[in-house]
Design a protein around this motif. Structure first.
Motif, PDB file in Angstrom:
ATOM      1  N   THR A   5       0.900  -1.631  -0.246  1.00  0.00           N
ATOM      2  CA  THR A   5       0.235   0.131  -0.028  1.00  0.00           C
ATOM      3  C   THR A   5       1.633   1.151  -0.121  1.00  0.00           C
ATOM      4  O   THR A   5       0.531   1.547   0.291  1.00  0.00           O
ATOM      5  N   LEU A   6       2.137   1.355  -0.067  1.00  0.00           N
ATOM      6  CA  LEU A   6       2.923   1.913  -0.219  1.00  0.00           C
ATOM      7  C   LEU A   6       2.848   3.183  -1.475  1.00  0.00           C
ATOM      8  O   LEU A   6       3.017   2.538  -2.784  1.00  0.00           O
ATOM      9  N   HIS A   7       2.382   4.074  -1.239  1.00  0.00           N
ATOM     10  CA  HIS A   7       2.815   5.504  -2.423  1.00  0.00           C
ATOM     11  C   HIS A   7       3.814   6.640  -2.007  1.00  0.00           C
ATOM     12  O   HIS A   7       3.710   7.107  -1.400  1.00  0.00           O
ATOM     13  N   LEU A   8       4.539   5.994  -3.425  1.00  0.00           N
ATOM     14  CA  LEU A   8       5.374   7.134  -3.291  1.00  0.00           C
ATOM     15  C   LEU A   8       5.763   8.301  -5.056  1.00  0.00           C
ATOM     16  O   LEU A   8       5.386   7.403  -5.835  1.00  0.00           O
ATOM     17  N   ARG A   9       6.161   8.978  -4.437  1.00  0.00           N
ATOM     18  CA  ARG A   9       6.658  10.030  -5.710  1.00  0.00           C
ATOM     19  C   ARG A   9       8.143  10.431  -4.970  1.00  0.00           C
ATOM     20  O   ARG A   9       8.110  10.952  -4.277  1.00  0.00           O
ATOM     21  N   ARG A  10       9.294  10.734  -6.210  1.00  0.00           N
ATOM     22  CA  ARG A  10      10.199  11.744  -6.447  1.00  0.00           C
ATOM     23  C   ARG A  10      10.428  12.413  -6.984  1.00  0.00           C
ATOM     24  O   ARG A  10       9.812  12.573  -8.087  1.00  0.00           O
ATOM     25  N   LEU A  11      10.807  13.019  -6.842  1.00  0.00           N
ATOM     26  CA  LEU A  11      11.641  14.573  -7.891  1.00  0.00           C
ATOM     27  C   LEU A  11      12.773  14.647  -7.860  1.00  0.00           C
ATOM     28  O   LEU A  11      13.405  14.923  -6.525  1.00  0.00           O
ATOM     29  N   GLY A  22       2.588   8.932   0.633  1.00  0.00           N
ATOM     30  CA  GLY A  22       0.806   9.417   0.965  1.00  0.00           C
ATOM     31  C   GLY A  22       0.827   7.805   1.320  1.00  0.00           C
ATOM     32  O   GLY A  22       0.981   6.707   1.193  1.00  0.00           O
ATOM     33  N   ASP A  23      -1.291   7.961   1.776  1.00  0.00           N
ATOM     34  CA  ASP A  23      -1.628   6.183   1.939  1.00  0.00           C
ATOM     35  C   ASP A  23      -3.003   6.610   1.005  1.00  0.00           C
ATOM     36  O   ASP A  23      -3.825   5.888   1.214  1.00  0.00           O
ATOM     37  N   GLY A  24      -2.666   7.423  -0.454  1.00  0.00           N
ATOM     38  CA  GLY A  24      -3.954   7.769  -1.084  1.00  0.00           C
ATOM     39  C   GLY A  24      -4.995   8.322  -0.718  1.00  0.00           C
ATOM     40  O   GLY A  24      -5.910   9.046  -1.370  1.00  0.00           O
ATOM     41  N   ARG A  25      -4.448   9.524   0.660  1.00  0.00           N
ATOM     42  CA  ARG A  25      -5.751  10.001   0.905  1.00  0.00           C
ATOM     43  C   ARG A  25      -4.784  11.870   1.590  1.00  0.00           C
ATOM     44  O   ARG A  25      -5.147  12.754   1.033  1.00  0.00           O
ATOM     45  N   GLU A  43      12.326   1.050  -3.958  1.00  0.00           N
ATOM     46  CA  GLU A  43      11.051   1.477  -4.167  1.00  0.00           C
ATOM     47  C   GLU A  43      10.267   1.650  -5.638  1.00  0.00           C
ATOM     48  O   GLU A  43      11.197   2.743  -5.850  1.00  0.00           O
ATOM     49  N   ASP A  44       9.844   1.058  -6.526  1.00  0.00           N
ATOM     50  CA  ASP A  44       9.326   1.819  -7.809  1.00  0.00           C
ATOM     51  C   ASP A  44       8.100   2.208  -7.372  1.00  0.00           C
ATOM     52  O   ASP A  44       7.443   2.785  -5.526  1.00  0.00           O
ATOM     53  N   GLU A  45       7.957   3.631  -7.870  1.00  0.00           N
ATOM     54  CA  GLU A  45       7.231   4.538  -7.662  1.00  0.00           C
ATOM     55  C   GLU A  45       6.022   3.872  -7.915  1.00  0.00           C
ATOM     56  O   GLU A  45       5.605   3.348  -8.627  1.00  0.00           O
ATOM     57  N   SER A  46       5.115   4.736  -6.939  1.00  0.00           N
ATOM     58  CA  SER A  46       3.592   4.560  -6.959  1.00  0.00           C
ATOM     59  C   SER A  46       2.457   5.455  -6.854  1.00  0.00           C
ATOM     60  O   SER A  46       2.544   5.654  -5.300  1.00  0.00           O
ATOM     61  N   GLY A  47       2.590   6.418  -8.124  1.00  0.00           N
ATOM     62  CA  GLY A  47       2.084   7.764  -7.122  1.00  0.00           C
ATOM     63  C   GLY A  47       0.483   7.457  -6.832  1.00  0.00           C
ATOM     64  O   GLY A  47      -0.645   6.195  -7.710  1.00  0.00           O
ATOM     65  N   ASP A  48      -0.298   9.099  -6.916  1.00  0.00           N
ATOM     66  CA  ASP A  48      -2.466   8.443  -6.419  1.00  0.00           C
ATOM     67  C   ASP A  48      -2.217   9.933  -6.805  1.00  0.00           C
ATOM     68  O   ASP A  48      -0.944  11.158  -7.041  1.00  0.00           O
ATOM     69  N   PRO A  49      -3.272  10.497  -6.856  1.00  0.00           N
ATOM     70  CA  PRO A  49      -3.097  11.674  -7.080  1.00  0.00           C
ATOM     71  C   PRO A  49      -3.179  12.911  -6.157  1.00  0.00           C
ATOM     72  O   PRO A  49      -2.610  14.170  -6.251  1.00  0.00           O
TER      73      PRO A  49
END
Length: 190
Positions: A5-11, A22-25, A43-49
């Protein structure tokens, strides 16, 4: 939070790579690269809005076109830590507060170390702008994000905040071009 359930983005940013989790919320943590590492490297990135919006707003902040953030954050900590973070999040671009003033605002005027500990434990720096907390004399006393004092100094300079840096900790920014940040070539320099 489990790995699935890990959501992450990098920049990439002028202060190093940044990882937003984040947690999706809501955004639950933000880490600034230290010694070339981020907490979830590998870890692979797995974004959400929410994370996509947070990354876009961070890019605008570093370009100098955004002065505040409006993404939801979920801050976990003690009641005292949350009270300190609630005060910090009220600070506007270029506005600073002292550790003592934070202590008074949270009803613990003599709790300097506790305030400093709460500021340092902020899980979402920049968005919850703990870099805007200085010693009463405008001196940087420390920073737990990125490369420490040089990272905090860079953020304060970016916002035009006068401050004093210990001689042993001069600011350093990475050499990142506007193209690498996916910014227009005529974006304002930070």
């Amino acid at each position: 939070m489990t790995d699935e359930t890990l959501h992450l983005r990098r920049l990439r940013s002028p202060i190093g790579r940044i990882e937003v989790v984040g947690d999706g919320r809501a955004v639950t943590s933000l880490a600034i690269e230290r010694d070339g590492m981020l907490p979830h490297d590998g870890e692979d990135e797995s974004g959400d809005p929410v994370l996509d919006r947070a990354v876009a707003q961070l890019e605008e902040y570093f370009a100098g076109t955004r002065h505040d953030f409006d993404v939801p954050v979920d801050l976990h900590g003690t009641a005292f830590q949350r009270a300190v973070w609630e005060q910090i999040v009220q600070l506007q671009w270029g506005e600073v507060v002292s550790y003592g003033d934070l202590g008074q605002a949270t009803g613990r005027a003599t709790a300097g170390r506790a305030v400093g500990g709460a500021v340092g434990a902020n899980p979402v720096p920049i968005i919850v702008p703990c870099h805007r907390v200085l010693g009463a004399d405008g001196r940087i006393t420390g920073y737990s994000g990125g490369e420490g004092i040089p990272t905090k100094s860079w953020l304060l300079e970016h916002e035009g905040v006068p401050h004093t840096v210990p001689a042993s900790a001069r600011p350093r920014a990475t050499d990142v071009t506007a193209a690498e940040l996916d910014l227009p070539a005529d974006a304002p320099a930070a």
